[in-house]
Design an enzyme around this catalytic site. Structure first.
Site, short mmCIF file in Angstrom:
data_model
loop_
_atom_site.label_atom_id
_atom_site.label_comp_id
_atom_site.label_asym_id
_atom_site.label_seq_id
_atom_site.Cartn_x
_atom_site.Cartn_y
_atom_site.Cartn_z
N GLN A 114 0.82 -1.22 0.00
CA GLN A 114 0.00 0.00 0.00
C GLN A 114 0.86 1.28 0.00
O GLN A 114 0.46 2.29 -0.58
CB GLN A 114 -0.92 -0.03 1.23
CG GLN A 114 -2.14 0.87 1.13
CD GLN A 114 -3.29 0.26 0.32
OE1 GLN A 114 -3.60 -0.90 0.49
NE2 GLN A 114 -3.89 1.05 -0.55
N LYS A 117 1.79 1.84 -3.68
CA LYS A 117 0.56 2.08 -4.43
C LYS A 117 0.06 3.50 -4.18
O LYS A 117 -0.23 4.25 -5.10
CB LYS A 117 -0.49 1.07 -3.98
CG LYS A 117 -1.81 1.15 -4.71
CD LYS A 117 -2.93 0.38 -4.02
CE LYS A 117 -2.59 -1.07 -3.79
NZ LYS A 117 -3.79 -1.87 -3.38
N LYS A 129 -2.79 -0.86 6.59
CA LYS A 129 -3.75 -1.93 6.28
C LYS A 129 -4.18 -2.57 7.58
O LYS A 129 -3.46 -2.52 8.57
CB LYS A 129 -3.09 -3.00 5.40
CG LYS A 129 -4.08 -3.88 4.68
CD LYS A 129 -4.53 -3.24 3.38
CE LYS A 129 -5.64 -3.99 2.73
NZ LYS A 129 -5.88 -3.49 1.36
N GLY A 168 -12.54 -0.32 2.81
CA GLY A 168 -12.86 -1.74 2.67
C GLY A 168 -11.77 -2.53 1.96
O GLY A 168 -10.80 -1.98 1.44
N ASP A 169 -11.94 -3.82 1.98
CA ASP A 169 -11.10 -4.77 1.22
C ASP A 169 -11.93 -6.06 1.22
O ASP A 169 -13.16 -6.00 1.40
CB ASP A 169 -9.73 -4.95 1.90
CG ASP A 169 -8.72 -5.67 1.01
OD1 ASP A 169 -8.15 -5.04 0.10
OD2 ASP A 169 -8.50 -6.89 1.19
N THR A 212 -12.00 0.51 -8.12
CA THR A 212 -10.86 -0.40 -8.30
C THR A 212 -10.99 -1.14 -9.62
O THR A 212 -10.02 -1.23 -10.40
CB THR A 212 -10.76 -1.38 -7.12
OG1 THR A 212 -10.86 -0.65 -5.90
CG2 THR A 212 -9.45 -2.14 -7.15
N ASN A 243 -16.30 -7.09 -5.27
CA ASN A 243 -16.34 -5.69 -5.68
C ASN A 243 -15.43 -5.40 -6.88
O ASN A 243 -15.86 -4.78 -7.87
CB ASN A 243 -15.96 -4.81 -4.48
CG ASN A 243 -15.81 -3.36 -4.87
OD1 ASN A 243 -14.70 -2.88 -5.09
ND2 ASN A 243 -16.92 -2.66 -5.00
P1 NDP Z 1 -14.69 -9.01 -2.07
O1 NDP Z 1 -14.79 -9.50 -0.69
O2 NDP Z 1 -15.73 -8.10 -2.61
O3 NDP Z 1 -14.54 -10.22 -3.10
C1 NDP Z 1 -13.51 -11.15 -2.96
C2 NDP Z 1 -13.63 -12.16 -4.08
O4 NDP Z 1 -12.45 -12.94 -4.11
C3 NDP Z 1 -14.78 -13.13 -3.86
O5 NDP Z 1 -15.24 -13.57 -5.10
C4 NDP Z 1 -14.12 -14.24 -3.09
O6 NDP Z 1 -14.79 -15.50 -3.16
C5 NDP Z 1 -12.78 -14.32 -3.77
N1 NDP Z 1 -11.80 -14.83 -2.80
C6 NDP Z 1 -11.44 -14.29 -1.63
N2 NDP Z 1 -10.57 -15.06 -0.98
C7 NDP Z 1 -10.38 -16.12 -1.77
C8 NDP Z 1 -9.58 -17.29 -1.66
N3 NDP Z 1 -8.80 -17.51 -0.59
N4 NDP Z 1 -9.63 -18.16 -2.70
C9 NDP Z 1 -10.42 -17.95 -3.79
N5 NDP Z 1 -11.21 -16.87 -3.94
C10 NDP Z 1 -11.18 -15.98 -2.95
O7 NDP Z 1 -13.24 -8.31 -2.14
P2 NDP Z 1 -12.68 -7.27 -3.21
O8 NDP Z 1 -13.27 -7.52 -4.55
O9 NDP Z 1 -12.77 -5.93 -2.61
O10 NDP Z 1 -11.12 -7.65 -3.22
C11 NDP Z 1 -10.55 -8.55 -4.16
C12 NDP Z 1 -9.05 -8.30 -4.27
O11 NDP Z 1 -8.83 -6.96 -4.70
C13 NDP Z 1 -8.27 -8.44 -2.96
O12 NDP Z 1 -6.98 -8.93 -3.26
C14 NDP Z 1 -8.16 -7.00 -2.47
O13 NDP Z 1 -7.06 -6.81 -1.61
C15 NDP Z 1 -7.96 -6.28 -3.79
N6 NDP Z 1 -8.25 -4.86 -3.80
C16 NDP Z 1 -9.46 -4.38 -3.39
C17 NDP Z 1 -9.72 -3.03 -3.42
C18 NDP Z 1 -11.04 -2.47 -3.05
O14 NDP Z 1 -11.21 -1.27 -3.19
N7 NDP Z 1 -12.01 -3.26 -2.62
C19 NDP Z 1 -8.69 -2.08 -3.85
C20 NDP Z 1 -7.48 -2.69 -4.34
C21 NDP Z 1 -7.28 -4.03 -4.29
P3 NDP Z 1 -15.58 -16.03 -1.89
O15 NDP Z 1 -16.85 -15.26 -1.83
O16 NDP Z 1 -15.79 -17.49 -2.15
O17 NDP Z 1 -14.68 -15.81 -0.70
O1 2IT Z 2 -5.92 -2.59 -1.45
C1 2IT Z 2 -6.44 -1.47 -1.52
O2 2IT Z 2 -5.89 -0.54 -2.13
C2 2IT Z 2 -7.74 -1.26 -0.89
N1 2IT Z 2 -8.31 -2.19 -0.34
C3 2IT Z 2 -8.37 0.11 -0.90
C4 2IT Z 2 -7.84 0.96 0.20
C5 2IT Z 2 -8.53 2.28 0.40
O3 2IT Z 2 -8.14 2.94 1.37
O4 2IT Z 2 -9.41 2.66 -0.36
#
Ligand code: NDP
Ligand code: 2IT
Length: 449
Positions: A114, A117, A129, A168-169, A212, A243
């Site tokens: 982070q 980034k 984080k 969130g994450d 994202t 998301n």
């Molecule tokens: P969500 O909780 O909305 O979705 C996560 C997705 O990934 C779900 O489909 C979930 O499936 C799957 N998943 C999670 N863990 C696992 C696992 N161990 N094995 C297989 N599938 C898995 O999270 P986000 O979409 O927000 O985050 C997804 C990725 O993006 C993460 O790496 C996060 O750090 C990154 N990210 C998110 C940001 C944000 O703004 N939200 C910003 C930048 C990066 P299931 O429902 O079965 O768990």
């Molecule tokens: O991994 C990431 O960059 C996030 N989950 C978003 C962090 C944020 O503060 O919006």
């Protein structure tokens, strides 16, 4: 061995000793350290000041107990974390993850990524984080609320709009941010800017939900445009169905490409007509259902239970991993080569193992690392902070255009920095060097603190 290589190796050895067993964290550092060699060769003063070793030590790590009660009245406990890694260029900023795999190693790797980034966004945000090993899956709204209230009762001691601003994450979306915000407000009064990703009814930013995923696709759009190419007609493979995945798929379709897959931790969907985004939103955002239900509404689609999407044998040109860390091993990366993938851009944080990245590099696959390609989420979080400080909301178009511009600048910065340091095309090195240079300049100018 050069002086720089010797210095970097000695630091790596110390980090391994101090953090033994923390595999995700050590992986992120292993990926990072060699890439800054050309920067230190050119700027030996940074090595003489030992700024890398200081940066690697998190400014603060908070770990706490989160007791909560389930709907049957049972007393439960989980572990909470916040890593305040680096505040050289702004208040700590980064998401909270609620997932059973969350550990000190996971939050430290995420906090480390982070820092760079956030630096690449060009906005005034430091790196942090946090999260918990709490699993929101299968919990009632009331259980999630009670957990969030207990989590924030402790976390509120350490955060604030100019101190540390979580978002969130994985496992933390609008519902959780709402409960966390309510708990913070009860204890500290109304501070709009203490969390980002807030619902729109109380000062969330338009486009934060989409940011994202949209940002990831804008990043690839700029990468393709640089080669006089575009998304038009491109076949795309996406993992995840949360998301990031949902809004990446939406934007690819808007730009004329087609996404054929999405996944969750239980399996993946292949839809020969392209993923139906409205259906996906209904399943995941409204019903909170499993992806296995997708084919009942789309009979031509297939659900592959228990399989990784990266084993798909169809052909694709662009891969967007949007689920979680280490989902693509070297073997699965090899499969992407076989399927014809030319670009991998990471919506998730560290979804590719180091060995997978080497496979991309050996086969000339263009690789957009997470810290560059998924920076759109945190960038719009910083725009949410700006709107909260102004006490004025911006329009959707205004935020979306700003996001697109930021992603263009991030791509150009990575590309140009890679060229400047004689590793043209290596966007990972470009991202790491550019992020590192800015943060360490700020650290040096602020003195030994
Ligand atoms: P969500 O909780 O909305 O979705 C996560 C997705 O990934 C779900 O489909 C979930 O499936 C799957 N998943 C999670 N863990 C696992 C696992 N161990 N094995 C297989 N599938 C898995 O999270 P986000 O979409 O927000 O985050 C997804 C990725 O993006 C993460 O790496 C996060 O750090 C990154 N990210 C998110 C940001 C944000 O703004 N939200 C910003 C930048 C990066 P299931 O429902 O079965 O768990
Ligand atoms: O991994 C990431 O960059 C996030 N989950 C978003 C962090 C944020 O503060 O919006």
């Amino acid at each position: 061995m050069s002086k720089v290589t010797e210095y970097l190796q000695s630091i790596m050895t110390k980090i391994e000793e101090k953090n033994s067993g923390e595999s995700e964290y050590l992986q992120a550092i292993h990926e990072f350290i060699p890439t800054i060699t050309p920067f230190l060769e050119k700027n030996p003063a940074y090595m003489e000041q030992n700024i890398l070793e200081i940066l690697l030590e998190p400014e603060r790590i908070i770990q706490f107990r989160v007791p909560w009660q389930d709907d049957q009245g049972n007393w439960k406990v989980n572990r909470g974390f916040r890593v305040q890694y680096n505040s050289a260029i702004g208040p700590y900023k980064g998401g909270l993850r609620f997932h059973p795999t969350v550990s000190a190693s996971v939050v430290k790797f995420l906090g480390f990524e982070q820092i760079f980034k956030n630096s690449l966004t060009g906005l005034p945000i430091g790196g942090g984080k946090g999260g918990s090993d709490f699993d929101p899956k299968g919990k009632s709204d009331n259980e999630v609320m009670r957990f969030c209230q207990s989590f924030m009762t402790e976390l509120q001691k350490y955060i604030g709009p100019d101190m540390d601003v979580p978002a969130g994450d994985i496992g933390v979306g609008g519902r959780e941010i709402g409960y966390l915000f309510g708990a913070y407000k009860r204890l500290n009064g109304y501070h709009t800017g203490v969390l980002t990703g807030k619902p729109l009814s109380y000062w969330g930013s338009l486009v934060r939900t989409e940011a994202t995923g949209y940002g990831l696709v804008y990043f690839v759009k700029h990468l393709l445009a640089d080669q006089k190419d575009s998304f038009s007609g491109k076949k795309v493979i996406v993992s995840g169905s949360g998301n990031v995945a949902i809004y990446a798929i939406e934007k690819v379709h808007e730009l004329g490409g087609k996404v054929y897959t999405c996944s969750d931790s239980s399996g993946y969907v292949y839809d020969p007509d392209g993923i139906d985004v409205a259906l996906l939103k209904e399943l995941k955002e409204v019903k909170r259902a499993r992806l296995s239900e997708y084919p009942s509404a789309r009979p031509k689609a297939t659900y592959y239970a228990g399989e990784s999407v990266w084993t798909s044998t169809e052909s694709y040109e662009i891969a967007l991993p949007c689920a979680t860390q280490n989902e693509i091993t070297s073997e699965l990366a090899q499969n992407l080569v076989t399927q014809g993938v030319k670009v991998v851009a990471e919506g998730a944080n560290m979804p590719s193992t180091l060995a997978a990245v080497h496979v991309y590099q050996e086969h000339g696959i263009q690789y957009g690392p997470g810290k560059a390609a998924n920076a759109g989420g945190v960038a719009v979080s910083a725009l949410e902070m700006a709107q909260n400080s102004q006490r004025l909301p911006w329009t959707f178009e205004q935020v979306d255009q700003e996001l697109d511009k930021i992603m263009a600048t991030i791509f150009e910065t990575c590309r140009d920095t890679a060229k400047e340091y004689a590793v043209p095309g290596d966007l990972l090195s470009g991202a790491n060097i550019a992020g590192f240079a800015k943060v360490t300049q700020a650290m040096i100018s602020q003195g030994l603190v």
